[in-house]
Design a protein around this motif. Structure first.
Motif, PDB file in Angstrom:
ATOM      1  N   ARG A  57       0.711  -1.113   0.061  1.00 45.60           N
ATOM      2  CA  ARG A  57      -0.046   0.140  -0.078  1.00 45.60           C
ATOM      3  C   ARG A  57       0.777   1.252   0.067  1.00 45.60           C
ATOM      4  O   ARG A  57       0.454   2.398  -0.324  1.00 45.60           O
ATOM      5  CB  ARG A  57      -0.711   0.135   1.186  1.00 45.60           C
ATOM      6  CG  ARG A  57      -1.765  -1.090   1.261  1.00 45.60           C
ATOM      7  CD  ARG A  57      -2.695  -0.897   2.589  1.00 45.60           C
ATOM      8  NE  ARG A  57      -3.578  -2.398   2.625  1.00 45.60           N
ATOM      9  CZ  ARG A  57      -4.918  -2.538   2.145  1.00 45.60           C
ATOM     10  NH1 ARG A  57      -5.208  -1.567   1.324  1.00 45.60           N
ATOM     11  NH2 ARG A  57      -5.508  -3.658   2.263  1.00 45.60           N
ATOM     12  N   GLU A  58       1.923   1.370   0.593  1.00 44.68           N
ATOM     13  CA  GLU A  58       2.798   2.245   0.670  1.00 44.68           C
ATOM     14  C   GLU A  58       4.326   2.131   0.087  1.00 44.68           C
ATOM     15  O   GLU A  58       4.729   1.008   0.121  1.00 44.68           O
ATOM     16  CB  GLU A  58       2.994   2.866   2.017  1.00 44.68           C
ATOM     17  CG  GLU A  58       1.913   3.376   2.536  1.00 44.68           C
ATOM     18  CD  GLU A  58       1.770   3.820   4.002  1.00 44.68           C
ATOM     19  OE1 GLU A  58       3.013   3.791   4.561  1.00 44.68           O
ATOM     20  OE2 GLU A  58       0.874   4.171   4.466  1.00 44.68           O
ATOM     21  N   LEU A  59       5.006   3.095  -0.295  1.00 45.40           N
ATOM     22  CA  LEU A  59       6.360   2.781  -1.058  1.00 45.40           C
ATOM     23  C   LEU A  59       7.037   4.194  -0.946  1.00 45.40           C
ATOM     24  O   LEU A  59       6.460   5.291  -1.147  1.00 45.40           O
ATOM     25  CB  LEU A  59       6.211   2.490  -2.535  1.00 45.40           C
ATOM     26  CG  LEU A  59       7.422   2.053  -3.255  1.00 45.40           C
ATOM     27  CD1 LEU A  59       7.432   1.107  -4.389  1.00 45.40           C
ATOM     28  CD2 LEU A  59       8.190   3.647  -3.699  1.00 45.40           C
ATOM     29  N   ALA A  60       8.368   3.997  -0.161  1.00 50.08           N
ATOM     30  CA  ALA A  60       8.978   5.220   0.046  1.00 50.08           C
ATOM     31  C   ALA A  60      10.594   5.001  -0.222  1.00 50.08           C
ATOM     32  O   ALA A  60      10.870   3.513  -0.366  1.00 50.08           O
ATOM     33  CB  ALA A  60       8.989   5.405   1.390  1.00 50.08           C
ATOM     34  N   ARG A  61      11.438   6.036  -0.772  1.00 49.39           N
ATOM     35  CA  ARG A  61      12.477   5.637  -0.971  1.00 49.39           C
ATOM     36  C   ARG A  61      13.658   6.291   0.337  1.00 49.39           C
ATOM     37  O   ARG A  61      12.973   7.469   0.919  1.00 49.39           O
ATOM     38  CB  ARG A  61      13.259   6.609  -2.097  1.00 49.39           C
ATOM     39  CG  ARG A  61      12.518   6.127  -3.513  1.00 49.39           C
ATOM     40  CD  ARG A  61      12.705   6.923  -4.588  1.00 49.39           C
ATOM     41  NE  ARG A  61      11.992   6.443  -5.983  1.00 49.39           N
ATOM     42  CZ  ARG A  61      10.949   6.815  -6.250  1.00 49.39           C
ATOM     43  NH1 ARG A  61      10.181   7.545  -5.317  1.00 49.39           N
ATOM     44  NH2 ARG A  61      10.240   6.452  -7.302  1.00 49.39           N
ATOM     45  N   ASP A  62      14.443   5.601   0.538  1.00 54.62           N
ATOM     46  CA  ASP A  62      15.504   5.670   1.706  1.00 54.62           C
ATOM     47  C   ASP A  62      16.980   5.538   1.361  1.00 54.62           C
ATOM     48  O   ASP A  62      17.339   4.474   1.621  1.00 54.62           O
ATOM     49  CB  ASP A  62      15.100   5.033   2.868  1.00 54.62           C
ATOM     50  CG  ASP A  62      15.831   5.273   4.254  1.00 54.62           C
ATOM     51  OD1 ASP A  62      16.536   6.351   4.331  1.00 54.62           O
ATOM     52  OD2 ASP A  62      15.906   4.615   5.290  1.00 54.62           O
ATOM     53  N   GLY A  63      17.270   6.506   0.663  1.00 58.23           N
ATOM     54  CA  GLY A  63      18.859   6.455   0.149  1.00 58.23           C
ATOM     55  C   GLY A  63      18.995   5.054  -0.804  1.00 58.23           C
ATOM     56  O   GLY A  63      18.386   5.198  -1.663  1.00 58.23           O
ATOM     57  N   SER A  64      19.775   4.177  -0.597  1.00 61.22           N
ATOM     58  CA  SER A  64      19.724   3.121  -1.519  1.00 61.22           C
ATOM     59  C   SER A  64      18.990   2.014  -0.991  1.00 61.22           C
ATOM     60  O   SER A  64      19.013   0.957  -1.571  1.00 61.22           O
ATOM     61  CB  SER A  64      21.288   2.697  -1.328  1.00 61.22           C
ATOM     62  OG  SER A  64      21.537   2.039  -0.234  1.00 61.22           O
ATOM     63  N   ARG A 113      12.511  -3.401   3.382  1.00 63.60           N
ATOM     64  CA  ARG A 113      13.386  -2.727   3.046  1.00 63.60           C
ATOM     65  C   ARG A 113      14.087  -3.768   1.951  1.00 63.60           C
ATOM     66  O   ARG A 113      14.464  -4.579   2.491  1.00 63.60           O
ATOM     67  CB  ARG A 113      14.180  -2.193   4.053  1.00 63.60           C
ATOM     68  CG  ARG A 113      13.763  -1.061   4.968  1.00 63.60           C
ATOM     69  CD  ARG A 113      14.431  -0.954   6.305  1.00 63.60           C
ATOM     70  NE  ARG A 113      16.018  -0.495   5.899  1.00 63.60           N
ATOM     71  CZ  ARG A 113      16.431   0.743   5.747  1.00 63.60           C
ATOM     72  NH1 ARG A 113      15.686   1.706   5.728  1.00 63.60           N
ATOM     73  NH2 ARG A 113      17.655   0.885   5.261  1.00 63.60           N
ATOM     74  N   ALA A 114      14.274  -3.134   0.758  1.00 65.32           N
ATOM     75  CA  ALA A 114      14.691  -3.943  -0.269  1.00 65.32           C
ATOM     76  C   ALA A 114      15.769  -2.927  -1.197  1.00 65.32           C
ATOM     77  O   ALA A 114      15.378  -1.575  -1.310  1.00 65.32           O
ATOM     78  CB  ALA A 114      13.900  -4.528  -1.362  1.00 65.32           C
ATOM     79  N   ARG A 115      16.751  -3.851  -1.506  1.00 65.58           N
ATOM     80  CA  ARG A 115      17.825  -2.871  -2.436  1.00 65.58           C
ATOM     81  C   ARG A 115      17.251  -2.724  -3.719  1.00 65.58           C
ATOM     82  O   ARG A 115      17.049  -1.567  -4.438  1.00 65.58           O
ATOM     83  CB  ARG A 115      19.209  -3.649  -2.875  1.00 65.58           C
ATOM     84  CG  ARG A 115      19.729  -3.800  -1.494  1.00 65.58           C
ATOM     85  CD  ARG A 115      20.703  -2.586  -0.784  1.00 65.58           C
ATOM     86  NE  ARG A 115      21.416  -2.825   0.134  1.00 65.58           N
ATOM     87  CZ  ARG A 115      22.063  -1.660   0.731  1.00 65.58           C
ATOM     88  NH1 ARG A 115      21.904  -0.370   0.303  1.00 65.58           N
ATOM     89  NH2 ARG A 115      22.978  -1.924   1.752  1.00 65.58           N
ATOM     90  N   THR A 116      16.256  -3.567  -4.325  1.00 63.71           N
ATOM     91  CA  THR A 116      15.690  -3.379  -5.742  1.00 63.71           C
ATOM     92  C   THR A 116      14.243  -4.237  -5.444  1.00 63.71           C
ATOM     93  O   THR A 116      14.034  -5.173  -4.824  1.00 63.71           O
ATOM     94  CB  THR A 116      16.419  -4.242  -6.805  1.00 63.71           C
ATOM     95  OG1 THR A 116      17.794  -3.659  -6.816  1.00 63.71           O
ATOM     96  CG2 THR A 116      15.580  -3.826  -8.054  1.00 63.71           C
ATOM     97  N   ARG A 118      15.037   2.188  -8.262  1.00 66.35           N
ATOM     98  CA  ARG A 118      15.077   1.152  -7.872  1.00 66.35           C
ATOM     99  C   ARG A 118      14.075   0.327  -8.034  1.00 66.35           C
ATOM    100  O   ARG A 118      14.100  -0.832  -7.593  1.00 66.35           O
ATOM    101  CB  ARG A 118      16.102   0.796  -6.567  1.00 66.35           C
ATOM    102  CG  ARG A 118      17.237   1.559  -6.360  1.00 66.35           C
ATOM    103  CD  ARG A 118      17.876   1.269  -4.992  1.00 66.35           C
ATOM    104  NE  ARG A 118      19.116   1.800  -4.798  1.00 66.35           N
ATOM    105  CZ  ARG A 118      20.332   1.121  -5.114  1.00 66.35           C
ATOM    106  NH1 ARG A 118      20.097  -0.200  -5.512  1.00 66.35           N
ATOM    107  NH2 ARG A 118      21.515   1.394  -5.154  1.00 66.35           N
ATOM    108  N   VAL A 119      13.041   0.729  -8.696  1.00 64.40           N
ATOM    109  CA  VAL A 119      11.920  -0.133  -8.937  1.00 64.40           C
ATOM    110  C   VAL A 119      11.715  -0.413 -10.413  1.00 64.40           C
ATOM    111  O   VAL A 119      11.754   0.297 -11.304  1.00 64.40           O
ATOM    112  CB  VAL A 119      10.627   0.613  -8.316  1.00 64.40           C
ATOM    113  CG1 VAL A 119       9.310   0.067  -9.028  1.00 64.40           C
ATOM    114  CG2 VAL A 119      10.725   0.932  -7.080  1.00 64.40           C
TER     115      VAL A 119
END
Length: 391
Positions: free
Chosen positions: A123-130, A139-142, A263-264
């Motif tokens: 339901r939610e997606l955010a970017r946190d650095g890498s 939390r995923a790298r890709t 990264r998506v």
């Protein structure tokens, strides 16, 4: 900080499962989670057709025998908008496997290889650095977004759904057929063109049957969409009354978005990878899922650039070909010319199958031959037998 994963795959259909399978195939130590809002097995509206090209992808994933218990369908019959009929044995047989079975087997294979399979709706997606953070805790790298035509992840990264002019709507059901039926049938209809019905026998006395057309044409059909789709399916396949009818949208590759952001990475239907000539999407799904995983493993710092390059190498010329053919195919006469040519040139028939079900392209001499036939407005063949297929 939440859980940390090297790769998070959203959507466990063919594209998502292929991504998860390929990732751990390349790096067995990789931390991979496969998320889907549904449990498996589950039904999925689809034509259920798996072309030989899809089986090639299964072999690359280390699953060459995944559908060996389903009988191949070696012959294909196509009826053009003008009634011309071509029927021939495909260079390589296709298979028809219900998605309830096919998808569940892929998910099971992924789990058996160490992929964490979870029922979860993103339901939610955010970017946190890498990192990409899903719902505040994963939390995923890709991230590979393989969550279908209505992709929530695609929306969360700011990419709109496919425009109506690049979207088809189809209805799919099942019908009883003789167990000996081993011919895939595509019956095109001039009314509301582009539009066609199909019958794909599974091998157990049932066939996947359906009818689809472009959404803008359906909007102008003068009747409710359900009535149009169900009615034309019954008209074109009167000897195969359908049950369990379900509708689904098809975002065609003519309107495909960028393959992702940051990264998506988008794969399968979420990336608009559905053949605009045939509606085939399983091969594209398996291929794009595999390529997305390879990009994530090979270029963890910039997976999107690697993924874009891989897609271009695998499908670039083919997608440019189908873009052009889709525009030409707005004229039913062009399709009549192509089917008329294929009716007496087996190599043309095989090439059309490659373009419609795989990653084929059209050589210039063939394009010229079909174009000249179209411009002449004559097929050189008698009108095909109708055999219960009405226009």
């Amino acid at each position: 900080m939440g859980e940390e994963w090297d790769l998070a795959v959203v959507g466990a259909g063919p594209a998502g499962s292929a991504a998860a399978l390929r990732a751990v195939q390349l790096r067995p130590d990789l931390r991979v989670v496969l998320l889907d809002r549904a449990g498996f097995p589950r039904d999925k509206p689809c034509g259920d057709g798996i072309a030989a090209h899809g089986r090639d992808e299964l072999a690359r994933l280390g699953l060459p025998d995944l559908i060996d218990d389903y009988r191949p369908t070696p012959r294909l019959t196509v009826v053009s908008p003008g009634g011309l009929r071509v029927s021939a044995e495909a260079a390589r047989p296709n298979h028809v496997v219900p998605r309830r079975v096919f998808d569940a087997r892929l998910v099971e294979a992924a789990g058996a290889r160490g992929v964490e399979v979870r029922r979860h709706r993103v339901r939610e997606l955010a970017r946190d650095g890498s990192w990409v953070v899903l719902d505040g805790r994963l939390r995923a790298r890709t991230v590979v977004a393989a969550d279908g035509a209505y992709s929530a992840v695609r929306r969360l990264i700011g990419m709109p759904a496919a425009a109506e002019r690049h979207t088809a709507l189809a209805v799919r059901g099942y019908a009883d057929v003789p167990e000996s039926d081993d011919v895939q049938l595509i019956a095109m209809q001039r009314a509301g063109w582009p539009a066609y019905a199909w019958s794909f026998p599974i091998g157990d006395g049932t066939a996947n049957v359906g009818f689809g057309m472009l959404l803008p044409r359906l909007r102008t059909a003068g009747a409710p969409g359900r009535q149009v789709l169900h009615g034309r399916l019954a008209e074109l396949l009167p000897d195969r009354p359908a049950r369990d009818l379900r509708a689904h949208h098809l975002p065609l590759s003519t309107g495909r978005p960028a393959p992702g952001a940051g990264r998506v990475l988008l794969a399968g239907d979420a990336a608009g990878l559905i053949n605009p000539l045939t509606g085939e999407g399983i091969y594209y799904a398996l291929l794009s899922g595999r390529l997305a995983a390879e990009a994530a493993v090979e270029a963890p710092d910039d997976p999107l650039a690697r993924y874009r390059a891989k897609l271009r190498g695998a499908l670039g010329r083919h997608l440019r070909t189908t873009d052009v053919l889709a525009r030409l195919a707005q004229s039913p006469g062009f399709i009549d010319a192509a089917i008329g040519t294929a009716a007496h040139r087996k190599e043309v028939f095989d090439l059309l199958v490659e373009v419609g079900l795989g990653a084929g392209t059209v050589p210039a001499p063939l394009a010229l031959a079909v174009g000249l036939r179209w411009l002449r407005g004559a097929t050189g063949l008698p009108r095909g037998r109708r055999d219960g297929v009405r226009r």
